[in-house]
Structures are given as structure tokens and as C-alpha cells.
Design a protein around this motif. Structure first.
Motif, mmCIF file in Angstrom:
data_model
loop_
_atom_site.group_PDB
_atom_site.id
_atom_site.type_symbol
_atom_site.label_atom_id
_atom_site.label_comp_id
_atom_site.label_asym_id
_atom_site.label_seq_id
_atom_site.Cartn_x
_atom_site.Cartn_y
_atom_site.Cartn_z
ATOM 1 N N VAL A 114 0.837 -1.202 0.000
ATOM 2 C CA VAL A 114 0.000 0.000 0.000
ATOM 3 C C VAL A 114 0.873 1.253 0.000
ATOM 4 C CG1 VAL A 114 -1.706 1.321 1.307
ATOM 5 C CG2 VAL A 114 -1.926 -1.153 1.143
ATOM 6 N N MET A 117 2.753 1.971 -3.375
ATOM 7 C CA MET A 117 1.883 2.497 -4.426
ATOM 8 C C MET A 117 1.371 3.895 -4.100
ATOM 9 S SD MET A 117 -0.314 -0.686 -5.943
ATOM 10 C CE MET A 117 -1.003 0.451 -7.156
ATOM 11 N N LEU A 119 -0.678 4.844 -1.694
ATOM 12 C CA LEU A 119 -2.113 4.828 -1.405
ATOM 13 C C LEU A 119 -2.408 4.856 0.090
ATOM 14 C CD1 LEU A 119 -3.222 2.131 -4.027
ATOM 15 C CD2 LEU A 119 -3.304 4.621 -4.246
ATOM 16 N N TYR A 161 3.071 -2.238 -14.065
ATOM 17 C CA TYR A 161 1.869 -3.053 -13.858
ATOM 18 C C TYR A 161 2.248 -4.492 -13.521
ATOM 19 C CZ TYR A 161 -2.502 -5.511 -14.937
ATOM 20 O OH TYR A 161 -3.611 -6.320 -14.868
ATOM 21 N N ILE A 164 3.336 -4.869 -9.933
ATOM 22 C CA ILE A 164 2.198 -4.832 -9.005
ATOM 23 C C ILE A 164 1.510 -6.189 -8.963
ATOM 24 C CG2 ILE A 164 -0.083 -3.834 -8.588
ATOM 25 C CD1 ILE A 164 0.975 -1.243 -9.855
ATOM 26 N N GLN A 194 -5.051 1.066 -19.151
ATOM 27 C CA GLN A 194 -5.302 1.917 -18.000
ATOM 28 C C GLN A 194 -6.377 1.315 -17.104
ATOM 29 O OE1 GLN A 194 -3.618 4.729 -17.072
ATOM 30 N NE2 GLN A 194 -4.837 4.539 -15.196
ATOM 31 N N LEU A 197 -4.829 -1.206 -14.803
ATOM 32 C CA LEU A 197 -4.106 -0.563 -13.706
ATOM 33 C C LEU A 197 -5.076 0.000 -12.671
ATOM 34 C CD1 LEU A 197 -1.458 0.380 -12.452
ATOM 35 C CD2 LEU A 197 -1.598 2.435 -13.886
ATOM 36 N N ASP A 198 -6.180 0.565 -13.141
ATOM 37 C CA ASP A 198 -7.192 1.085 -12.220
ATOM 38 C C ASP A 198 -7.775 -0.039 -11.361
ATOM 39 O OD1 ASP A 198 -6.788 3.578 -13.300
ATOM 40 O OD2 ASP A 198 -8.530 3.494 -14.638
ATOM 41 N N THR A 201 -5.208 -1.051 -8.795
ATOM 42 C CA THR A 201 -5.191 -0.049 -7.733
ATOM 43 C C THR A 201 -6.356 -0.256 -6.780
ATOM 44 O OG1 THR A 201 -4.147 1.550 -9.230
ATOM 45 C CG2 THR A 201 -5.190 2.422 -7.245
ATOM 46 N N VAL A 204 -5.514 -2.964 -4.315
ATOM 47 C CA VAL A 204 -4.625 -2.494 -3.247
ATOM 48 C C VAL A 204 -5.408 -1.643 -2.243
ATOM 49 C CG1 VAL A 204 -2.521 -1.201 -2.727
ATOM 50 C CG2 VAL A 204 -2.651 -2.594 -4.795
ATOM 51 N N ARG A 205 -6.379 -0.871 -2.725
ATOM 52 C CA ARG A 205 -7.239 -0.098 -1.810
ATOM 53 C C ARG A 205 -8.039 -1.032 -0.915
ATOM 54 N NH1 ARG A 205 -11.086 3.072 -5.143
ATOM 55 N NH2 ARG A 205 -11.829 3.721 -3.067
#
Length: 256
Positions: A114, A117, A119, A161, A164, A194, A197-198, A201, A204-205
Motif C-alpha cells: 500500500v 503504491m 495509497l 503493472y 504490481i 489503463q 491498472l485502475d 489499484t 490495493v485499496r
């Protein structure tokens, strides 16, 4: 890693002691890609000793502490190695024993992911992936021409990417709730967009919200292997192939 979980699950269910050792000179002995099991002849008739060799680390488990101590002494006399005591931290994974069994935890690894990245200050997500969210390739998008095609371009730095996803794959060693979304994201590592990747992400959130989740290798249950298998028929949007999955339990412990 399935072998490691199996050995630890056996120790948890049987109430065995489990210790860890580190071999100093393993890399001088040539390449080794297999898992090895050893028994110690001097004490083989007295108790069951399981020694699991994983790269340069050893796990020694048995029902009798005295025999484990003898095994460790014999191994130290034959090889240059460090005695690390009872199993606490192995291959970046924390191990904690309780009355319920042995917990496998990657909380430190999750928090580092986390942070790496950037975040740490962002709002956590409720789920790893939005309901009914479909991930598609650029070739598929060109055929169906979605509205966001102009904005959902290939990533210039696909290596970021891939790194990750590699970290997320390692996190699935203890986080089975991430298995489905990570396998979906890993299918696009060669040409990530993209939107991929979103989605990563977003995972990870979600991890930020659930860093305290552990994998319990239960001390209860019979030592039987049970396999569950399922197939989501024709669910892969691009090829209409089925997505299959399975899990293997050793007693009450999930090992694969």
C-alpha cells in the motif's frame, strides 16, 4: 508453497512442535528446484521427524521436543547452519500459534505494498473488484468499440503493472479472497491498459482495508484431503471459455 502449508497444517492439526533453521552454504551446492524431505537415521525409530528443505531454509517438526533438539544438533554437525528457534517468520510470512491452530500472516507485506503504491492516504475499497466488472483486451475493445476506448489506452510502462501483479500474486499465499481478481488481472500482463491498472489499484485499496486478514491452519479436524471444484461456464467475455477453480483442504486447513 503448497508443501510448506501442508507441513505446517500437519503440525497444527497434530499439535507438533515446529522449528526453523537457515543453511549458510546452500548456494554453494548447485541449483535445486525440488522440495526435499529428510529423516535422521539416528532417531528414526524413536519418533516421526519431518524436515522440509525450501531453498536455504529448513522446517523441522515432530511430536517430541527432545527428538527435534537431537535432529537440529545432528544437522548442525553435518552442515553449517543457523538455528532460528520456533517458527515465527518464514519466506516473508509470519506464523503465529494459538489454541485454534497456526495463523499465516502477510500484514507487513500488505502494508508495504500500500505504501509503495502511494495509497496510504486514500480511501479504502469495500471489495477487491466491482460486481460484474469485466476486464478486456485492446483487441477486443477495437471490435466492440466501447465508449471509453479513447481513454483506455495501453500503458507505456507495462513493467510497473507487472510488478504490481507479481506482488499481488505473492500476497495470495495467505489471502485467498484475492485469488479470483488477481488471476483475472494476470491475464493482461503482456498488454495492460489503463483500466487494468485502475482495477489493480482498487485491489490495493481493498487490501488497505483488510490488512489484518490471516490464513488459519486449524488445529481441529481429521487429516483428510478434500477437494472442491467449480466451473463458471462461458464466463470469459472474450473467448466464451469457462473459468474454473479449485481448492484443496487438509483437514480444516486450506493448503491450495
Amino acid at each position: 508453497m503448497v508443501i510448506v502449508r501442508s507441513v505446517v497444517a500437519l503440525a497444527a492439526s497434530s499439535g507438533w512442535y515446529i522449528f526453523q533453521m537457515d543453511v549458510h552454504n546452500v548456494f554453494l551446492q548447485g541449483g535445486l528446484n525440488e522440495n526435499l524431505y529428510m529423516v535422521v537415521p539416528e532417531i528414526m525409530d524413536e519418533a516421526l521427524i519431518v524436515v522440509l528443505v525450501y531453498v536455504d531454509d529448513l522446517l523441522v517438526t515432530s511430536s517430541t521436543l527432545v527428538h527435534i533438539q537431537k535432529t537440529r544438533k545432528i544437522l548442525k554437525s553435518k552442515f553449517k547452519m543457523k538455528d532460528l528457534g520456533e517458527l515465527k517468520y518464514f519466506l516473508g510470512i509470519g506464523f503465529f500459534r494459538s489454541k485454534k491452530g497456526i495463523y499465516m500472516c502477510q500484514r507487513k507485506y500488505a502494508l508495504e505494498l500500500v505504501s509503495q503504491m502511494g495509497l496510504s492516504g486514500i480511501k479504502p475499497a469495500e471489495t477487491p473488484l466491482e460486481f460484474n466488472h469485466k476486464l478486456t483486451s485492446l483487441e477486443f475493445d477495437k471490435e466492440i468499440k466501447p465508449k471509453n476506448l479513447a481513454h483506455d489506452k495501453l500503458l507505456e510502462n507495462r513493467g510497473a503493472y507487472q510488478r504490481i501483479i507479481g506482488k499481488l500474486i505473492y500476497l495470495t499465499l495467505t489471502r485467498t479472497d484475492l485469488l479470483f481478481v488477481v488471476q483475472a488481472l494476470s491475464q493482461h500482463m503482456n498488454a495492460p491498459k489503463q483500466s487494468h491498472l485502475d482495477a489493480a489499484t482498487g485491489v490495493v485499496r481493498y487490501i488497505k482495508r483488510t490488512t489484518g486478514l490471516d490464513l488459519l491452519l486449524s488445529a481441529n479436524g481429521e487429516l483428510n484431503l478434500v477437494v472442491y471444484y467449480d466451473s463458471d461456464w462461458a464466463s470469459y467475455v472474450e473467448t466464451r471459455r469457462s473459468v474454473t477453480g479449485n481448492l484443496v483442504k487438509f483437514g480444516e486447513a486450506l493448503i491450495s
